[in-house]
Write an enzyme that holds these catalytic residues in place. Structure first.
Site, PDB file in Angstrom:
ATOM      1  CB  CYS A   1      -0.942  -0.001   1.200  1.00  0.00           C
ATOM      2  SG  CYS A   1      -2.003  -1.451   1.196  1.00  0.00           S
TER       3      CYS A   1
ATOM      4  CG  HIS B   1      -3.040   3.383   1.344  1.00  0.00           C
ATOM      5  ND1 HIS B   1      -3.608   2.760   0.261  1.00  0.00           N
ATOM      6  CD2 HIS B   1      -3.088   2.501   2.379  1.00  0.00           C
ATOM      7  CE1 HIS B   1      -3.969   1.537   0.622  1.00  0.00           C
ATOM      8  NE2 HIS B   1      -3.665   1.356   1.899  1.00  0.00           N
TER       9      HIS B   1
ATOM     10  CG  ASN C   1      -6.564  -1.013   1.312  1.00  0.00           C
ATOM     11  OD1 ASN C   1      -5.917  -0.695   0.317  1.00  0.00           O
ATOM     12  ND2 ASN C   1      -6.000  -1.307   2.469  1.00  0.00           N
TER      13      ASN C   1
HETATM   14  N1  COA Z   1     -17.783  -7.961  10.366  1.00  0.00           N
HETATM   15  C1  COA Z   1     -18.295  -8.100  11.590  1.00  0.00           C
HETATM   16  N2  COA Z   1     -17.541  -8.286  12.686  1.00  0.00           N
HETATM   17  C2  COA Z   1     -16.210  -8.321  12.526  1.00  0.00           C
HETATM   18  C3  COA Z   1     -15.607  -8.189  11.270  1.00  0.00           C
HETATM   19  C4  COA Z   1     -16.446  -8.003  10.151  1.00  0.00           C
HETATM   20  N3  COA Z   1     -15.963  -7.846   8.902  1.00  0.00           N
HETATM   21  N4  COA Z   1     -14.266  -8.269  11.416  1.00  0.00           N
HETATM   22  C5  COA Z   1     -14.023  -8.450  12.724  1.00  0.00           C
HETATM   23  N5  COA Z   1     -15.199  -8.489  13.398  1.00  0.00           N
HETATM   24  C6  COA Z   1     -15.421  -8.667  14.836  1.00  0.00           C
HETATM   25  C7  COA Z   1     -14.237  -9.329  15.529  1.00  0.00           C
HETATM   26  O1  COA Z   1     -14.353 -10.736  15.436  1.00  0.00           O
HETATM   27  C8  COA Z   1     -14.380  -8.821  16.943  1.00  0.00           C
HETATM   28  O2  COA Z   1     -15.377  -9.577  17.594  1.00  0.00           O
HETATM   29  P1  COA Z   1     -15.240  -9.933  19.179  1.00  0.00           P
HETATM   30  O3  COA Z   1     -15.181  -8.606  19.864  1.00  0.00           O
HETATM   31  O4  COA Z   1     -16.471 -10.720  19.434  1.00  0.00           O
HETATM   32  O5  COA Z   1     -13.944 -10.695  19.294  1.00  0.00           O
HETATM   33  C9  COA Z   1     -14.942  -7.415  16.765  1.00  0.00           C
HETATM   34  O6  COA Z   1     -15.525  -7.368  15.441  1.00  0.00           O
HETATM   35  C10 COA Z   1     -13.884  -6.341  16.873  1.00  0.00           C
HETATM   36  O7  COA Z   1     -12.817  -6.733  16.032  1.00  0.00           O
HETATM   37  P2  COA Z   1     -11.469  -5.953  16.011  1.00  0.00           P
HETATM   38  O8  COA Z   1     -10.520  -6.632  15.068  1.00  0.00           O
HETATM   39  O9  COA Z   1     -11.027  -5.704  17.418  1.00  0.00           O
HETATM   40  O10 COA Z   1     -11.958  -4.575  15.365  1.00  0.00           O
HETATM   41  P3  COA Z   1     -11.197  -3.235  15.212  1.00  0.00           P
HETATM   42  O11 COA Z   1     -11.935  -2.175  15.882  1.00  0.00           O
HETATM   43  O12 COA Z   1      -9.719  -3.341  15.465  1.00  0.00           O
HETATM   44  O13 COA Z   1     -11.370  -2.957  13.637  1.00  0.00           O
HETATM   45  C11 COA Z   1     -10.219  -3.133  11.551  1.00  0.00           C
HETATM   46  C12 COA Z   1     -10.844  -3.875  12.725  1.00  0.00           C
HETATM   47  C13 COA Z   1      -9.606  -4.147  10.613  1.00  0.00           C
HETATM   48  C14 COA Z   1     -11.292  -2.359  10.807  1.00  0.00           C
HETATM   49  C15 COA Z   1      -9.155  -2.148  12.075  1.00  0.00           C
HETATM   50  O14 COA Z   1      -8.294  -2.807  12.997  1.00  0.00           O
HETATM   51  C16 COA Z   1      -8.349  -1.557  10.989  1.00  0.00           C
HETATM   52  O15 COA Z   1      -8.846  -0.870  10.145  1.00  0.00           O
HETATM   53  N6  COA Z   1      -7.029  -1.757  10.986  1.00  0.00           N
HETATM   54  C17 COA Z   1      -6.164  -1.346   9.922  1.00  0.00           C
HETATM   55  C18 COA Z   1      -6.189  -2.363   8.839  1.00  0.00           C
HETATM   56  C19 COA Z   1      -5.572  -1.899   7.576  1.00  0.00           C
HETATM   57  O16 COA Z   1      -5.516  -0.727   7.320  1.00  0.00           O
HETATM   58  N7  COA Z   1      -5.112  -2.846   6.757  1.00  0.00           N
HETATM   59  C20 COA Z   1      -4.528  -2.585   5.502  1.00  0.00           C
HETATM   60  C21 COA Z   1      -3.197  -2.000   5.685  1.00  0.00           C
HETATM   61  S1  COA Z   1      -2.643  -1.227   4.257  1.00  0.00           S
END
Ligand code: COA
Length: 348
Positions: free
Chosen positions: A113, A275, A305
């Site tokens: 990215c 990005h 993304n």
């Molecule tokens: N739909 C519904 N629930 C989901 C889910 C989805 N697509 N993905 C995860 N969950 C659930 C998890 O299982 C977790 O459940 P639990 O609390 O029962 O264990 C809950 O939602 C919270 O998950 P978590 O991973 O803690 O969420 P978060 O607030 O960290 O958000 C992201 C997740 C991925 C959106 C966030 O961490 C993020 O954007 N990170 C950056 C990722 C990124 O930019 N990647 C590319 C890099 S270039």
């Protein structure tokens, strides 16, 4: 020495958009969860058999048309992708072939990215040393290949019911899978001999300590008989929270670093073409830098993304809408798997 500037751009998004509601039919997720956490509403996917050089081709053709130049004028191709057609060779030479310019050097870069800040720095160096006059930069991704989806059900090509195992596999990877979409963007870069215009400074970094935050766990050539690796090890794993924290701390720092190098203040920057990983990341970066909302455009709602393609796709939209103009001071910034991250300042 001449600084390099972007003279034209193009983009291509494959197929019809797939909404969050569509995804909710094949895994346990919801439109509300995805929108609140990321800002994404829909994304496009490459079709079966469509590779990144296929996606790149129409984007490049649009950029060439806009610049009114022929493919033969391209001296160098820099191809950013994390989803190439083959483990090797790279996709750059394949794109050169499809453009009808075999023989033109093509570099495949693996900054994921963050590909575009790295590619712009590289293009500027190639131009400054006289190795190239016209450099084609491409970011293209076909993430669809690694999505653990029941595609026929998702795309409505079959009315069979989803099996519990299919739902469970997609749900297991939902935190990573819902984020990504496919597409391609192209930028054509040329020397700019007007003082004060072109690439002013760049600040790019790589740090292997974050290697495990987003990767395909299958070890490839660390193993004998690498082709025997377990199927599910080929699906990427992501530590979302670690990536989030890295992005919101490292991106404001690198923007300040590039501003110091170029001796410009953050207020002087007209646009931050960031990005598109997540709207919440870009809001946090914007707030940390004290930048008004209208200087940090977003299109993640429509495309998700698209990794290396987000920056050229967003650039192309703003450029063609006439929002970005010659003379504007633009900061390109991104962070991706590796970790790789960087920022580039360019006066268009
Ligand atoms: N739909 C519904 N629930 C989901 C889910 C989805 N697509 N993905 C995860 N969950 C659930 C998890 O299982 C977790 O459940 P639990 O609390 O029962 O264990 C809950 O939602 C919270 O998950 P978590 O991973 O803690 O969420 P978060 O607030 O960290 O958000 C992201 C997740 C991925 C959106 C966030 O961490 C993020 O954007 N990170 C950056 C990722 C990124 O930019 N990647 C590319 C890099 S270039």
């Amino acid at each position: 020495m001449p600084g390099a500037t972007i003279i034209s751009s193009g983009r291509y998004l494959p197929g019809k958009p797939v909404s969050n509601h569509d995804l909710a039919r094949i895994m346990d997720t919801s439109d509300a969860w995805i929108r609140q956490r990321t800002g994404i509403a829909q994304r496009h996917y490459a079709s079966q058999g469509e590779g990144v050089s296929d996606l790149a081709l129409p984007a490049v053709q649009a950029a060439l048309e806009q610049a009114e130049i022929s493919p033969e004028e391209i001296d160098y191709i820099i191809f950013g992708t994390m989803t190439p057609e083959h483990i090797f060779p790279g996709s750059g030479a394949l794109l050169g072939l499809k453009l009808g310019i075999p023989g033109v050097p093509a570099l495949d870069i693996r900054q994921q990215c963050a590909a575009i800040p790295f590619a712009l720095e590289l293009a500027d160096a190639l131009i400054a040393t006289g190795s190239a006059r016209t450099v084609l930069i491409v970011g293209a991704e076909a993430h669809a290949g690694f999505m653990p989806y029941a595609w026929d059900v998702l795309l409505g090509e079959s009315d069979r019911g989803l099996t519990p195992a299919e739902r469970a596999l997609a749900t297991q990877h939902r935190g990573m899978a819902v984020l990504f979409g496919d597409g391609a963007g192209a930028l054509i870069v040329r020397a700019c001999n007007e003082p004060g215009r072109g690439l002013l400074a760049s600040a790019n970094h790589s740090d292997g300590r974050g290697h495990g935050y987003l990767l395909v766990p299958a070890g490839l050539f660390t193993r004998r008989h690498y082709w025997k690796m377990r199927e599910e090890e080929q699906i990427p794993t992501m530590k979302g929270k670690e990536l989030f924290k890295s992005a919101v701390t490292l991106l404001p720092e690198v923007v300040k670093e590039v501003c110091r190098k170029a001796k410009v203040s953050i207020d002087e920057i007209d646009w931050f073409i960031a990005h598109q990983a997540n709207d919440r990341i870009n809001s946090a970066v914007r707030e940390a830098l004290g930048v008004p909302e209208d200087k940090v455009p977003s299109n993640i709602a429509r495309y998700g993304n698209t990794s290396s393609a987000t920056i050229p796709i967003l650039f192309d939209e703003l450029w063609r809408e006439g929002k970005l103009k010659r003379g504007d001071l633009v900061c390109f910034l991104g962070l991706g798997a590796g970790l790789n991250w960087g920022a580039v300042l360019m006066r268009l």
